[in-house]
Scaffold this active site. Structure first.
Site, PDB file in Angstrom:
ATOM      1  N   ASN A 157       1.866   9.148   1.884  1.00 41.58           N
ATOM      2  CA  ASN A 157       2.826  10.069   2.507  1.00 41.58           C
ATOM      3  C   ASN A 157       2.909  11.415   1.794  1.00 41.58           C
ATOM      4  OD1 ASN A 157       4.175   8.849   0.355  1.00 41.58           O
ATOM      5  ND2 ASN A 157       6.162   9.017   1.331  1.00 41.58           N
ATOM      6  N   GLY A 233       4.559   3.316  -4.224  1.00 41.72           N
ATOM      7  CA  GLY A 233       4.210   2.670  -2.955  1.00 41.72           C
ATOM      8  C   GLY A 233       5.286   1.688  -2.563  1.00 41.72           C
ATOM      9  N   SER A 234       4.899   0.694  -1.795  1.00 41.48           N
ATOM     10  CA  SER A 234       5.898  -0.243  -1.266  1.00 41.48           C
ATOM     11  C   SER A 234       6.389  -1.189  -2.356  1.00 41.48           C
ATOM     12  CB  SER A 234       5.277  -1.047  -0.123  1.00 41.48           C
ATOM     13  OG  SER A 234       4.177  -1.784  -0.616  1.00 41.48           O
ATOM     14  N   VAL A 237       3.993  -4.324  -2.758  1.00 44.66           N
ATOM     15  CA  VAL A 237       2.783  -4.157  -3.586  1.00 44.66           C
ATOM     16  C   VAL A 237       3.181  -3.921  -5.049  1.00 44.66           C
ATOM     17  CG1 VAL A 237       0.716  -2.753  -3.987  1.00 44.66           C
ATOM     18  CG2 VAL A 237       1.350  -3.377  -1.662  1.00 44.66           C
ATOM     19  N   GLY A 238       4.280  -3.210  -5.263  1.00 45.45           N
ATOM     20  CA  GLY A 238       4.759  -2.993  -6.636  1.00 45.45           C
ATOM     21  C   GLY A 238       5.035  -4.310  -7.337  1.00 45.45           C
ATOM     22  N   GLU A 255       7.507   3.261  -8.650  1.00 38.10           N
ATOM     23  CA  GLU A 255       8.355   4.082  -7.765  1.00 38.10           C
ATOM     24  C   GLU A 255       8.190   3.494  -6.373  1.00 38.10           C
ATOM     25  OE1 GLU A 255      10.311   6.419  -8.730  1.00 38.10           O
ATOM     26  OE2 GLU A 255       9.564   6.759 -10.757  1.00 38.10           O
ATOM     27  N   CYS A 289       9.924   8.261   0.992  1.00 37.75           N
ATOM     28  CA  CYS A 289      10.696   7.215   0.306  1.00 37.75           C
ATOM     29  C   CYS A 289      12.163   7.579   0.286  1.00 37.75           C
ATOM     30  CB  CYS A 289      10.172   7.016  -1.100  1.00 37.75           C
ATOM     31  SG  CYS A 289      10.167   8.522  -2.068  1.00 37.75           S
TER      32      CYS A 289
END
Ligand code: NAP
Length: 485
Positions: A157, A233-234, A237-238, A255, A289
């Site tokens: 993004n 990222g999401s 996935v984090g 983040e 975000c």
């Protein structure tokens, strides 16, 4: 708008100061979400290429950590002026790859330039500490040291600014870098890397690996020579990365996602609130975000605010981000568009009323969705709890400040909270009560300034911060030196 074959871009991997590919390299496509045209193709790194990049960064580290900070800063300052030269070109490719309006992309390259300049300056302030010794004839100092290879993994993004937050902090502190950008924006990453190459960074200091997150990301997360994972990222996935990287005890900065709210109290300036809400909710097509996805509004002013928000949203021009005047582009891909459709359908099933939008704009293309406002949402509805990452805004009515703040804090996320009020009392209380890394008073949810710590609480992150000198808490570690004389 047709595209000839010669205009197609091709990206290879950047390892040890060279653009490389293997004989049997596979390539993936970058598709323009506005037109479905091919922007170009990019190399999908293999596990052995990941190892080669990490080895190059590891070898380069021995030299880079001993390069003086003013010398490291000079590379960043030079890259800032080179980014200026290629601003328009890079912005065009970003817009083609992920759809945001060109003005936003140009602004984003401006952030990269500002970050390079800021971090170049911050290098001079990587201060240590002198600690009073407990014994005579002894000095004690504490110094910040780099850690080694930093793997930076970034989303689509903000294709280049998020990378610059991570990479420039890592580099000025003396770490070397391996970067894995999101696949949707791999060609923007290629141009970013060309600029750093032209700035003359020593070979191996920075490396670019495009390709699958599953293959490249996982290899980086488990590699013993990678000392830091810096991920944006999401949340999903984090969490996976945190688990994978724990075996090698590497440092990890996360983040992650958000479910950001604008609280509007009955004493607010409703015109200003509506302006802030619309900007926060729909710029970058809601794919930020920090995008506002909930309006938590006092029941007594809800109808009036809703009318104002609808009127402002209807003025926003939707279309191809390369066209002049467009402020809302397509979503990043068809999959994201379908996801938004599913969430809107679920919102209606759960009792929400569509006040605006609620449909795809297929006449514009496969990835367009109308900015959507859903009224009559309750705080336990799916649409009020889960991150959507699209142009969808939920209106939740409350009675007064206490209920508003309780709804605001009632999700698993804690990234950004905004409150509109003319009451100093409630503004001050919100600054304390919001469980959010970012709090805005009489401003929308999405507005970061250079030098101010950026990051989220709860499941929006793991406590680390970027965009300010606080990034060095991730990118350095402390060494304590005792000297007896
Ligand atoms: P994502 O799916 O989590 O992907 C982010 C990055 O991780 C991409 O480079 C991706 O590579 C890679 N990746 C995917 N699966 C992986 C795996 N199993 N192991 C290792 N790496 C993997 O997120 P996104 O869709 O790109 O971005 C949207 C999300 O980012 C939203 O949740 C948004 O809130 C969040 N975000 C947060 C911030 C913040 O500062 N808090 C800022 C911007 C965005 P591929 O592209 O190859 O899959």
């Amino acid at each position: 708008m047709s595209q000839t074959k010669t205009e197609l871009l091709q990206g290879n991997l950047y390892i040890n100061g060279e653009w490389v590919s293997e004989e049997k390299q596979t390539y993936f496509e970058s598709i323009n979400p506005a037109t479905q045209e091919l922007v170009g193709t990019c190399a999908a790194a293999t596990a052995s290429q990941v190892d080669a990049a990490v080895n190059a960064a590891s070898t380069a580290y021995n030299h880079w950590k001993n390069t003086s900070i003013p010398e490291r800063a000079a590379f960043l300052t030079k890259s800032a002026s080179l980014f200026e030269d290629r601003k328009e070109e890079l912005a065009q490719v970003m817009t083609k790859e992920m759809g945001k309006p060109l003005t936003e992309s140009i602004g984003e390259v401006g952030v990269v330039i500002a970050t390079a300049q800021y971090m170049a300056g911050e290098g001079r302030r990587l201060f240590g500490e002198i600690v009073p010794a407990g014994f005579p004839d002894r000095d004690i100092k504490m110094v910040r040291e780099p850690l080694g290879v930093a793997a930076c993994i970034t989303p689509w993004n903000f294709p280049v600014s998020l990378a610059s937050y991570k990479m420039f902090a890592a580099l000025i502190a003396g770490n070397t870098v391996v970067w894995k950008p999101a696949s949707e924006v791999a060609l923007s990453a290629k141009i970013f890397m060309e600029v750093l190459h032209a700035a003359g960074l020593p070979k191996g200091t920075i490396n670019l690996l495009t390709g699958s997150g599953r293959i490249v990301g996982q290899r980086l997360a488990t590699h013993s020579e990678v000392k830091i994972i810096s991920f944006t990222g999401s949340t999903e996935v984090g969490q996976q990365l945190a688990e994978m990287s724990s075996k090698t005890l590497k440092r990890i900065s996360l983040e992650l996602g958000g479910k950001n709210a604008v609280i509007v109290l009955k004493d607010a300036d409703l015109d200003k609130a509506a302006e802030g809400i619309v900007k926060s909710a729909f710029t970058t097509t809601g794919q930020r975000c920090t995008a506002a996805s909930r309006v938590i509004v006092d029941r007594s002013v809800k109808e009036e605010l809703l009318k104002k928000v609808i009127a402002l949203t209807e003025e926003m021009k939707i279309g191809n981000g390369l066209e002049q005047g467009v402020v809302i582009g397509p979503l990043v891909n068809e999959q994201q568009c379908r996801l938004v459709e599913d969430y809107v359908q679920k919102a209606v099933e759960e009792g929400g009323n569509i006040a605006l939008g609620g449909c795809a704009l297929s006449e514009l293309g496969a990835c367009y969705y109308m900015p959507t406002i859903i009224d009559n949402v309750h705080s336990n509805h799916t649409i009020a709890q889960e991150e959507i990452f699209g142009p969808v805004l939920a209106f939740i009515e409350v009675n007064g400040y206490e209920e508003a703040m309780s709804v605001n804090n009632g999700t698993m996320y804690g990234l950004s909270t905004s409150i509109y009020t003319s009451s100093l009392h409630y503004a001050s209380r919100a600054a304390k009560d919001a469980v959010s890394g970012l709090v805005y008073i009489n401003n929308g949810t999405s507005n970061a300034e250079m030098g101010v710590a950026f990051g989220g609480m709860k499941m929006s992150g793991n406590g680390h911060r970027e965009v300010s000198h606080h990034a060095f808490d991730v990118m350095t570690e402390w060494k304590s030196v005792y000297t007896n004389y």
